[in-house]
Every structure is written in structure tokens, then in C-alpha cells.
Design an enzyme around this catalytic site. Sequence first.
Site, PDB file in Angstrom:
ATOM      1  N   THR A   1      27.981  24.186  -7.639  1.00  0.00           N
ATOM      2  CA  THR A   1      26.554  24.316  -7.343  1.00  0.00           C
ATOM      3  C   THR A   1      26.276  24.067  -5.863  1.00  0.00           C
ATOM      4  OG1 THR A   1      26.054  23.540  -9.582  1.00  0.00           O
ATOM      5  CG2 THR A   1      24.243  23.530  -8.003  1.00  0.00           C
ATOM      6  N   GLU A   2      27.032  23.149  -5.266  1.00  0.00           N
ATOM      7  CA  GLU A   2      26.829  22.798  -3.863  1.00  0.00           C
ATOM      8  C   GLU A   2      27.432  23.816  -2.899  1.00  0.00           C
ATOM      9  OE1 GLU A   2      25.108  20.474  -2.452  1.00  0.00           O
ATOM     10  OE2 GLU A   2      24.588  19.167  -4.125  1.00  0.00           O
TER      11      GLU A   2
END
Length: 381
Positions: A202-203
Site C-alpha cells: 500500500t505504501e
Amino acid sequence: MTEVIVAPWGVINQEKVDTMERYSLKEILKNGELIALTIPGEKSYYTYRNAEMGIQYMVGRKMAEELRVGLRVNECLDTLEMVEKLKKGEGDIILLPVRKNIEGADSLVFCGPEQGNAQWAVMQYNKELADTINKMFKPELLAEMEKMEAEILENGGAVQCHAYAPYIDKENGIISEWDALFKEYAGEASTDWRLLAAICYTESCFDPKARSWAGACGLMQLMPQTAQGYGLSEDKIYDPEANVQTAVKVINQLLKDYRDVPDKVERLNFVLASYNGGPGHVRDAMALTEKHGGDKYVWEDVSEYILLLSKPQYYRDAVVKHGYMRGTETHKYVTCVRERFEEYAGMKLTGNQYGAPEAAGYAGVSTEPTRRVAKTNRFQI
């Protein structure tokens, strides 16, 4: 001899504290810091993905850059407090348009962006600072900062990265080339390695060289100042192992900070929200939830106020300590990480399934780290 004080923002000079009411432009330049007074708000000042934002602040930062000094913000509750703090020397400039007919205006000099009958303000003895800002400021600068902010928000705080696939081999449970790192360090936060993988994807989409517009770096998108606070130097921040290990330290500290949340699954929701949006804003949302009759330990209740912190009647509430928040991304972030983890784990979240594999009942999943390739940060499965 002048006393030196170590403050949260660095080393300051006691002489400045003692003579702030007469701290001129020359002394600001010598000290290397301009202290700005403002009221948190969507157009004035707020934090977004650990970066300071707001049109007025961004224009002020541009002015500070041209002066070659740092800009530090002193947040206030209202205009009266800003003026009082300016008079006491607790700030050098009011970085928010204030009415020119405000009580005590005769002791102020106005400068910078105009908004009707309102402008930034400094004390009369600091007229040289006001004149300098007026010379530097151009009306088109507001439009430039508005465009910049709009692009940042439209892209969701875009990260410059190579977007790797969410799986290497789904059938055999191989998520990424960094799986061994996640497995090795997940135990330090008593969590499933696949949750770390979900956060990482996600990052940064598993790109160890990823960098965000705000300066977050590496696999787990650590801000340099955060990394340094956990002992990771800036020259090591892109190292995959060091980056993951430090991120786990951050997560572990957040887990400790939210020990008051009794349910372990709920606790991870708050940790994820804080990793993205900052613990101060999350605690503000919890306080608002409690005030309005909700359960401050249940994410479904609190997430409503994460979203409402973008509205003045909520971020200006007396229980709110950290002001305006653009909560849509944090709300989405928690959902995205959870959904990604559910996909990686191959099951829905129930009971303690945010926890370590053996606690979650993941049959046949080894928690032992896989063998490392010698003299490299790449790992084998």
C-alpha cells in the site's frame, strides 16, 4: 555566556527567548528561523501524510525559503490568541490574514497576501520584515501554491515508485522478494508478516527506492525525521532491511500507545490510521467520538470523525488538539491495508487474525525467516 536550549525543533538560543519582543529581521536571519502564528484550517495550515500543508502556510514557507530560514508554526485557537502571542514575542509573524481594524491593530504592520481588509501581520518594530515580505510576495504565488496543493491532493500524495505486482507467486504463497524481511521482523510487533507485506504494498508497491512528494522514503515510506528518531540515519533509509526494521519499531510503538484499546483487531485499525495520518489526529477523532456518544475504541465509530475532522465545527472543537485533517485518505488507507491483508492471508478478519500466525491459527505457515543471500539485501524463498 548565552545559554543553549535543546527544544523539540532543535537548538535555540536563550537570548532569543529573552529578547523576542525585539527580534528583528536581522536577528531572524542570524538565528535561521521564522516563527509563524496561525490557526489550523484547510486554507491556513494542516498536516497531510506527515507534510505541512495549507495555502497560507505554503506561501509563508516560500517566503522563508527566499529568506533562507526555516519556518516553524505556533498554532493558536483564534485571532485574539495570535495577536497576543505576537505581542509577547512568541512568534515573528501572523501567517493568516487578520482584519486591519482588529483591536490592537495600531501596534501592527500588515504585509503579504491581501484578503479584502485583511493581511498577515508583524509588530511595528519588525517593519523591515514586513517590507521584505511585501517585496518578495507576488499575487501569482497564491495561485501557484493552490495548484501545487491541488495536484498533491488529487494524486493522493503520489509516490514516485516502480509499481511491482502484488504477488510473485500467489499459488505458492510468495508475495514479494521481501517476504523474508517481513517474516523476520513481524515477531517484534507480534503481528502477521503478511500484514507488513500489505502495508508495504500500500505504501510503496514493494519498491525499495520509492519516494513520496513529502519526502517519505523506501519500502515502508518512512519520513527522515521519524527514521532518525528511531536511530536510522538518512543515508540508510533506503536500505530495505533497515527500512522494514525501523517501520516495525514504529508500528510496535504505536501498538504500545494504543494499549488502551482492548480489542486487538480494533487496536490494529488505530495503529494503521496513525501510521498514515498521525496519532494526534486519530486521538482527536477518538475524543470527538466519545463526546458525541460513540465508542472511541471501535474503529467504525471513530472513522466517522476521522472524516468529519475536515469540517470547521469539528476540527475547531475544544477537544481537538491537532486541528484540521484531510481524513479521506486515512479512512481509505485502513480499508486498503485490511483488504490487501485479507487477500494475502486468504481469509476474512475474525478474532485475532491481525496477530502472529500461530495465534491466528494459520495452519502450515512457517514463521521462520527464509535464508538470506550472502552480502546482499535480496532474500530467497
